[in-house]
Design an enzyme around this catalytic site. Structure first.
Site, mmCIF file in Angstrom:
data_model
loop_
_atom_site.group_PDB
_atom_site.id
_atom_site.type_symbol
_atom_site.label_atom_id
_atom_site.label_comp_id
_atom_site.label_asym_id
_atom_site.label_seq_id
_atom_site.Cartn_x
_atom_site.Cartn_y
_atom_site.Cartn_z
ATOM 1 N N GLU A 72 10.584 20.073 9.732
ATOM 2 C CA GLU A 72 10.841 20.106 8.280
ATOM 3 C C GLU A 72 12.294 20.482 8.043
ATOM 4 O OE1 GLU A 72 9.325 22.124 4.068
ATOM 5 O OE2 GLU A 72 8.414 22.759 5.958
ATOM 6 N N ASN A 85 11.729 17.603 1.554
ATOM 7 C CA ASN A 85 11.180 17.873 0.218
ATOM 8 C C ASN A 85 11.836 16.948 -0.818
ATOM 9 O OD1 ASN A 85 9.373 20.442 0.357
ATOM 10 N ND2 ASN A 85 11.139 20.916 1.653
ATOM 11 N N GLU A 103 7.673 15.321 1.536
ATOM 12 C CA GLU A 103 6.843 16.415 1.059
ATOM 13 C C GLU A 103 7.015 16.548 -0.456
ATOM 14 O OE1 GLU A 103 7.217 20.123 2.988
ATOM 15 O OE2 GLU A 103 6.758 19.348 4.997
ATOM 16 N N ASP A 113 2.538 19.414 -0.315
ATOM 17 C CA ASP A 113 2.971 20.761 0.026
ATOM 18 C C ASP A 113 2.312 21.795 -0.898
ATOM 19 O OD1 ASP A 113 4.341 22.631 1.436
ATOM 20 O OD2 ASP A 113 6.279 22.279 0.474
ATOM 21 N N GLU A 118 1.160 26.786 6.682
ATOM 22 C CA GLU A 118 2.542 27.267 6.533
ATOM 23 C C GLU A 118 2.579 28.791 6.611
ATOM 24 O OE1 GLU A 118 4.926 24.376 3.620
ATOM 25 O OE2 GLU A 118 3.260 25.359 2.604
#
Length: 819
Positions: A599, A656, A688, A719, A776
């Site tokens: 990520e 993201n 995401e 997410d 997460e």
């Protein structure tokens, strides 16, 4: 009243009027009447013995007394009214006896009669009279005395009765016309009506004065005084008739020069009449000549106007001609008689007043008809004006009203806001956002959303007053302007607090209101934009804190705003200096420790504040311009990183995305084109998104872009799953490959039974839908172990690695050793 109506009136009443005049003019065979004016001699020797002589005296003498033989005893001498200081009649009988009657001009006693004559009673019969003399002191002009008649008493009574009947009818007609036009049409005065009223008033006064009828009420109004007054009234009659003509005709039918000539001669007639009142100003013969000349000129110019107007197609001129032609004709005859072209006759005088009476009747009907038409036109105009006013009000309301709720719209809101600031009123602005309206539209249909908006509009409408105005300024945005008077602000706040969380329904659906409200006071704003921005900041903060609440702009928010503005300025400069970079955190297989993806996390290497995470500069990302520029840099860096890493090993990079990056199919096509240019396979990128991104207000639906990208091979991860609104609905609407359990549930996994149950349910849901599930925020071995027991395969967190600018994707990520 049209020309046809006038013709009907004349056919009905004209013959009767003519018969009446004939009857009035008829003479009985037995009556005695002798015309003397032409046989009376004027000479210095005409003065009888014993009577005053001198330049101031004028004497007329009848030498041939045989003309009086037919007169019986007690006959009457009738003399035309002229201006003088004193009058004497001297009758000398056959035996030499003098019978003298003397009267002053201002004290005639009973020596006057109807018909504009002075009347003196003579006792001796005509056959016993030797001579007759009439003397005047200070006579204005002998030529102006046109009639001296000797009549029997019966004939005198007949003549006077004739005049009384005629003038009685005349006065009745004109008084009725005057009263009708004064009372019936009170307050509706057009210019032609005012001139007509003036003409009727002067004509009535002229008839009373000329005929001596006024002397029955005012005894002094006869003889010289009446003669003087008559001259002025005639001039006014001529002028008012001319002005009436010009005012009653249609515009454009009379040339300007001709109209000017009519006005000039009309004014000249008034001046000539005034001069003729007093012979001391101008000699009587001169003033009488001027009056007759101006009368003829005024009538002539009026006839020219009538001819031109008729030639130009005027309709009104025919009405004027019907009423005024007889009047003009008889005044023309009077002028001809005055200049000596015709003989003396009561017929001309009687016809004058008969014509004026006829005119009064015609124009009373004409004006009544005209006002009936004008009233209809006025009513139609008023109805049209009312219709236009209603239409204007309707259009105004439509232009300033919201069609759905009936509240004011954005235009009205801004106008009221400027008005309040303009008069420096103290008031509060409240901005209201309807939370979750998009979800309601998506789940229940737009009809349900409209019902919700109307429900809110009705409740806010109840708050409206002189101090409070409510408006709908956007799709799900409302605004309230509340003056801080009489506790109005507290009442509105209390009503909004009670509205918060209240129930509403649509069909079988039951829901509760959630409103995010931001308020700001006008005391802290100099311009509408300042106040609106302050309330908007408070609204944003209320939404950020979880929605369904009211927040007031204060010093803390002001400081946050100033910091945000400063950060935006610094971020703009930081973009140019390359201060924004990506740090990477691995996502691993919890069983094998194998790296499965990475990520990319945004970091800002601030020169003064150090390394900043998005949590500390979130305001920058929310700015339309700066946030879009930073996010573009993120995507460019991520694609560059993918282009470099895929040559070493194919590892997906998760990035993201915000709603600004997913504005419809065009945004998706643009991103795929950039991947092709960089030589990156779509499957190497994982996008995401949060539920907030999907729910973000955008003209274009982000789900459309996600579908295009997913079909091209790009992976989609949802997410912070479980923290948003209606997450299960989103799993159905958008193509999701990965579910990421929010760190808030992982931190309470071992201490909070509810968190464990939520994690268990999400893992089971993901497996059931054949989605990969990533936990997460894993920070301890115990958390990792429990997740493995629950069936979670993938995870990321500080237990495996902190985000770093560089890492080797080829290595296996083992958990850090337990402390």
């Amino acid at each position: 009243m049209g020309s046809g109506s006038v013709a009907i009136f004349l056919r009905r009443w004209g013959p009767l009027w003519a018969v009446l005049l004939l009857c009035l003019g008829a003479t009985t065979a037995s009556a005695a009447e002798v015309q003397l004016r032409s046989v009376l001699q004027s000479a210095p020797s005409a003065s009888p013995s014993g009577q005053p002589r001198g330049e101031e005296w004028t004497w007329l003498k009848l030498d041939d007394a045989h003309r009086l033989r037919s007169l019986p005893a007690e006959w009457h001498l009738l003399i035309d009214q002229v201006r003088f200081a004193e009058i004497r009649t001297v009758v000398t009988t056959a035996d030499g006896r003098q019978i003298v009657t003397a009267r002053r001009g201002n004290d005639l006693s009973h020596n006057w009669a109807a018909g504009a004559v002075l009347k003196f009673e003579i006792a001796p019969a005509g056959e016993s009279i030797r001579s007759l003399a009439i003397g005047f002191k200070d006579l204005d002009d002998l030529a102006l005395m046109r009639k001296v008649t000797a009549v029997s008493a019966d004939r005198s009574a007949e003549l006077e009765g004739r005049w009384l009947i005629l003038m009685g009818i005349y006065v009745g007609l004109l008084a009725s016309a005057l009263a009708y036009n004064l009372l019936v049409h009170f307050g509706q005065r057009s210019s032609f009506h005012r001139f007509y009223l003036g003409w009727v008033t002067v004509a009535l006064a002229y008839g009373l004065s000329w005929s001596n009828l006024g002397a029955y009420v005012f005894p002094g109004l006869a003889g010289p005084l009446a003669a003087r007054l008559n001259n002025g009234l005639v001039g006014m009659l001529i002028a008012l008739a001319a002005f009436f003509l010009l005012s009653v005709l249609e515009r454009g039918t009379v040339p300007r020069r001709l109209a000017l000539a009519v006005r000039v001669w009309a004014c000249a007639a008034v001046i000539a009449g005034i001069l003729a009142i007093d012979e001391r100003l101008v000699p009587a013969s001169v003033s009488d000549l001027l009056l007759n000349i101006t009368m003829i000129a005024s009538v002539g110019s009026s006839m020219a106007v009538i001819s031109v107007a008729a030639w130009r197609g005027s309709r009104v001129v025919w009405i004027y001609m019907a009423g005024w032609t007889p009047v003009i004709a008889v005044f023309t005859l009077r002028a001809a008689r005055n200049f000596g072209f015709t003989g003396q006759s009561d017929w001309v005088d009687m016809a004058t007043f008969g014509a004026i009476g006829l005119e009064a009747m015609v124009f009373s009907f004409a004006i009544a008809s005209r006002f009936f038409v004008l009233r209809k036109e006025r009513d139609a105009a008023e109805a049209s004006a009312r219709g236009m006013e209603i239409e204007r009000e309707t259009l105004k309301r439509a232009a300033h009203s919201d069609f759905l709720t009936g509240l004011g719209n954005r235009a009205l809101f801004h106008a009221q806001l400027r008005e309040l600031l303009g008069r420096r009123a103290t008031f509060t602005l409240m901005l209201i956002d309807v939370d979750y309206l998009k979800e309601i539209n998506d789940r229940q249909g737009h009809d349900a959303g409209d019902v919700l908006l109307r429900h809110i509009g009705e409740r806010l409408g109840l708050l409206s007053s002189d101090q409070v105005s409510c408006a709908r300024i956007g799709g799900d945005e409302f605004a309230i302007l509340c003056e801080d008077e009489l506790g109005a602000r507290l009442l509105v706040i209390d009503a909004l607090d009670r509205l918060q969380g209240s129930a509403w329904s649509h069909g079988s659906f039951q829901g509760s209101l959630s409103l995010s409200i931001g308020t700001a006071s006008s005391l802290g704003a100099l311009a509408p934009t300042d106040l609106f921005q302050q309330a908007d900041i408070a609204l944003y903060e209320a939404k950020r804190l979880g929605r369904g609440r009211r927040l007031e702009f204060d010093g803390r928010l002001r400081l946050q705003t100033e910091n945000r503005v400063e950060l935006i300025r610094e971020a703009t400069a930081g973009l140019d200096r390359g201060e924004f970079a990506l740090h990477f955190q691995p996502i691993v297989n919890l069983g094998t420790g194998q790296l499965v993806s990475v990520e990319a996390l945004l970091r800002w290497n601030h020169p003064e504040r150090g390394m900043l995470t998005p949590d500390s500069f979130g305001g920058v990302m929310e700015d339309g311009d700066c946030g879009a520029a930073v996010q573009k840099r993120v995507i460019d860096l991520a694609i560059g990183e993918l282009s470099r890493r895929t040559r070493e090993r194919e590892v997906a990079l998760a990035v993201n995305f915000t709603a600004m990056d997913l504005r419809g199919r065009e945004s998706a096509e643009h991103l795929l084109a950039k991947l092709r240019e960089a030589g990156v396979a779509p499957g190497a990128l994982c996008i995401e998104v949060t539920e907030g991104t999907i729910l973000a207000k955008s003209v274009n639906d982000p789900t459309a872009a996600l579908r295009v990208l997913h079909e091209a091979g790009v992976q989609i991860a949802l997410d912070d799953f479980g923290t948003g609104y209606a997450s299960l609905v989103h799993l159905k609407e958008i193509p999701v490959d990965i579910l990421k359990i929010d760190r808030s549930f992982i931190s309470g996994l071992l201490t909070d039974g509810e968190s464990e149950e939520i994690v268990r349910a999400v893992i089971a849901l993901g497996h059931g839908l054949k989605k990969r599930v990533v936990a997460e925020g894993i920070e301890t071995h115990a958390q990792m172990a429990r997740l493995r027991e629950l069936g979670c395969v993938y995870g990321q967190g500080y237990l495996f690695a902190h985000p770093s600018e560089e890492f080797d994707p080829a290595i296996t990520c083992r958990p850090a050793s337990a402390a």
